[in-house]
Design an enzyme around this catalytic site. Sequence first.
Site, mmCIF file in Angstrom:
data_model
loop_
_atom_site.group_PDB
_atom_site.id
_atom_site.type_symbol
_atom_site.label_atom_id
_atom_site.label_comp_id
_atom_site.label_asym_id
_atom_site.label_seq_id
_atom_site.Cartn_x
_atom_site.Cartn_y
_atom_site.Cartn_z
ATOM 1 N N GLU A 375 0.836 -1.217 0.000
ATOM 2 C CA GLU A 375 0.000 0.000 0.000
ATOM 3 C C GLU A 375 0.869 1.265 0.000
ATOM 4 O O GLU A 375 0.490 2.281 0.573
ATOM 5 C CB GLU A 375 -0.976 0.031 1.197
ATOM 6 C CG GLU A 375 -1.825 -1.208 1.382
ATOM 7 C CD GLU A 375 -2.865 -1.423 0.287
ATOM 8 O OE1 GLU A 375 -2.808 -0.725 -0.733
ATOM 9 O OE2 GLU A 375 -3.718 -2.315 0.450
HETATM 10 C C1 LIG Z 1 5.176 -8.640 -1.227
HETATM 11 C C2 LIG Z 1 4.601 -7.588 -2.127
HETATM 12 C C3 LIG Z 1 3.254 -7.635 -2.447
HETATM 13 C C4 LIG Z 1 2.715 -6.674 -3.303
HETATM 14 N N1 LIG Z 1 1.385 -6.750 -3.648
HETATM 15 C C5 LIG Z 1 0.887 -5.886 -4.559
HETATM 16 C C6 LIG Z 1 -0.475 -6.007 -5.014
HETATM 17 O O1 LIG Z 1 -1.231 -6.875 -4.565
HETATM 18 N N2 LIG Z 1 -0.915 -5.151 -5.970
HETATM 19 C C7 LIG Z 1 -0.115 -4.172 -6.508
HETATM 20 O O2 LIG Z 1 -0.586 -3.441 -7.369
HETATM 21 N N3 LIG Z 1 1.172 -4.030 -6.099
HETATM 22 C C8 LIG Z 1 1.694 -4.850 -5.156
HETATM 23 N N4 LIG Z 1 2.995 -4.731 -4.735
HETATM 24 C C9 LIG Z 1 3.829 -3.684 -5.325
HETATM 25 C C10 LIG Z 1 4.075 -2.504 -4.389
HETATM 26 O O3 LIG Z 1 2.885 -1.775 -4.243
HETATM 27 C C11 LIG Z 1 5.245 -1.688 -5.005
HETATM 28 O O4 LIG Z 1 6.430 -2.458 -4.830
HETATM 29 C C12 LIG Z 1 5.389 -0.330 -4.352
HETATM 30 O O5 LIG Z 1 4.293 0.488 -4.672
HETATM 31 C C13 LIG Z 1 6.677 0.377 -4.797
HETATM 32 O O6 LIG Z 1 6.801 0.402 -6.188
HETATM 33 P P1 LIG Z 1 8.178 -0.085 -6.862
HETATM 34 O O7 LIG Z 1 8.519 -1.409 -6.279
HETATM 35 O O8 LIG Z 1 8.049 0.019 -8.331
HETATM 36 O O9 LIG Z 1 9.270 0.962 -6.330
HETATM 37 P P2 LIG Z 1 9.562 2.424 -6.956
HETATM 38 O O10 LIG Z 1 8.318 3.188 -7.115
HETATM 39 O O11 LIG Z 1 10.449 2.301 -8.126
HETATM 40 O O12 LIG Z 1 10.403 3.083 -5.747
HETATM 41 C C14 LIG Z 1 11.748 2.727 -5.452
HETATM 42 C C15 LIG Z 1 12.168 3.529 -4.212
HETATM 43 O O13 LIG Z 1 12.139 4.935 -4.516
HETATM 44 C C16 LIG Z 1 11.292 5.610 -3.605
HETATM 45 N N5 LIG Z 1 10.592 6.677 -4.336
HETATM 46 C C17 LIG Z 1 9.851 6.576 -5.474
HETATM 47 N N6 LIG Z 1 9.424 7.783 -5.864
HETATM 48 C C18 LIG Z 1 9.903 8.682 -4.955
HETATM 49 C C19 LIG Z 1 9.818 10.090 -4.806
HETATM 50 N N7 LIG Z 1 9.141 10.865 -5.673
HETATM 51 N N8 LIG Z 1 10.422 10.679 -3.730
HETATM 52 C C20 LIG Z 1 11.112 9.937 -2.849
HETATM 53 N N9 LIG Z 1 11.242 8.585 -2.935
HETATM 54 C C21 LIG Z 1 10.657 7.973 -3.980
HETATM 55 C C22 LIG Z 1 10.342 4.544 -3.051
HETATM 56 O O14 LIG Z 1 9.894 4.907 -1.758
HETATM 57 C C23 LIG Z 1 11.244 3.327 -3.029
HETATM 58 O O15 LIG Z 1 11.989 3.309 -1.848
HETATM 59 C C24 LIG Z 1 3.542 -5.657 -3.841
HETATM 60 C C25 LIG Z 1 4.903 -5.610 -3.508
HETATM 61 C C26 LIG Z 1 5.434 -6.569 -2.670
HETATM 62 C C27 LIG Z 1 6.902 -6.504 -2.329
#
Ligand SMILES: Cc1cc2nc3c(=O)[nH]c(=O)nc-3n(C[C@H](O)[C@H](O)[C@H](O)COP(=O)(O)OP(=O)(O)OC[C@H]3O[C@@H](n4cnc5c(N)ncnc54)[C@H](O)[C@@H]3O)c2cc1C
Length: 395
Positions: A375
């Site tokens: 989330e």
């Molecule tokens: C076990 C698990 C279950 C999941 N289940 C679901 C699900 O059911 N449905 C679904 O849709 N998704 C799901 N996810 C995905 C999850 O919601 C995403 O991993 C999360 O939203 C982060 O996106 P990303 O991994 O692409 O990281 P990114 O968005 O690429 O971020 C990488 C890092 O950069 C930081 N960051 C990004 N933008 C900024 C900014 N502007 N300023 C400062 N920091 C920033 C983030 O905080 C993070 O630390 C799941 C993930 C996991 C690990």
Amino acid sequence: MDNLLNILGSFNPDWRGKKWADDFVSVIKETVLPSYPFLYAKLENNKAVFPDEWSQIITALKEADIFKLFVPARYGNQKASEEDIYFMMELLGYASPGLGVVFASHGRAVDIILQGTDAQKDQYLPMMAEGAFGAIAMTEKSAGSDAGGIGLMARKNGAGYLFNGEKIFISNSGLAEIYTVLANTKGVKGPRSLSLFIVESSTPNFTVRKLPEKDGLKILPTGRLIFEDAPVPGENLVGDEGRGLIGSVNVIDRGKIHIAGICCGLAYRIFREVFHYVQRREQFDHPLTQSQDISFQISDMFTKMTAARGLCFHALKQIGTPYYGLSSAQAKLFASQMVMETASRAQILMGGRGYFKNDLVNQLSSDARGMEYLEGTSNVQKMLIGKHLFRSYRE
Ligand SMILES: Cc1cc2nc3c(=O)[nH]c(=O)nc-3n(C[C@H](O)[C@H](O)[C@H](O)COP(=O)(O)OP(=O)(O)OC[C@H]3O[C@@H](n4cnc5c(N)ncnc54)[C@H](O)[C@@H]3O)c2cc1C
């Protein structure tokens, strides 16, 4: 366990005496808790495969009418308050955090369908009340924290849509029968291009694929969803085209409180393990607790856990007010950071044994790290909190 129930009850005494709650506590005690160390899900041939203990758990939860609590009484003949569902999440977090996320994701899919038409609710909610799992699919390779970048295309095709693209990291992949999917209906990137759909697992040209093994939350099937000219009926559009992101955000605010609840339950489990350990473990001819540093760490852990629960209950009280988004982000931010801090302190207090994968605190710590992403990450919560503050308190 009784101690836990007293602690949980201190915030939410109303669950006592409700039949479903007594049944749920029994299932947790007798079935879920003992199965934690060996309950793993695998994805094979598009299906989530579980050991036998999984079906025993799900059967027991169905018999306790737990699925019915996620839908309005009209569809499941059960009534649960927001505090009741939160209580379930804390208890699942304590006994099996991955199973907690399975149910939190299921709950979000229900919430999305609740924004739909009466026909959609009549078609899907009774199935979900009987045990058909749901999932919510937003994340893509190039669209994580920034959902505005979603590129999965839902192109108009007669009365329906053709889906092309991929989702990743989706909880309940291969387990769910009903996927709620945020897709792009305009062909240009941006929040106003996004629309919500209900996609059944049996949809042609829709497949679920594996991801590499996760660090923790092993029971939670997490996979990729692939759409290759997959036909989705027009009547499965939820709400208006272009309003999907707003619909998802409303749902995610509730999800944040539930994930925060799982964090609090999990933190208590980790705390409990280490609390007993430091009382038993003797070094330098006395129990570790006689070291003031260690007793201070224990005090800090318990205090932060109570503070996190306080934020969750504060957020529950804000439902329906303009402060709901702010307080649910605060609860998620604080609770997920609290459980990760509790886990890393606990692992160190366990000494060398905490570094080995067969150690329960080690396994629970891997679960704790997974809570960061669900989330929205901590940075995303901070962005939302800042936005609320600058908008509401400009003077
Ligand atoms: C076990 C698990 C279950 C999941 N289940 C679901 C699900 O059911 N449905 C679904 O849709 N998704 C799901 N996810 C995905 C999850 O919601 C995403 O991993 C999360 O939203 C982060 O996106 P990303 O991994 O692409 O990281 P990114 O968005 O690429 O971020 C990488 C890092 O950069 C930081 N960051 C990004 N933008 C900024 C900014 N502007 N300023 C400062 N920091 C920033 C983030 O905080 C993070 O630390 C799941 C993930 C996991 C690990």
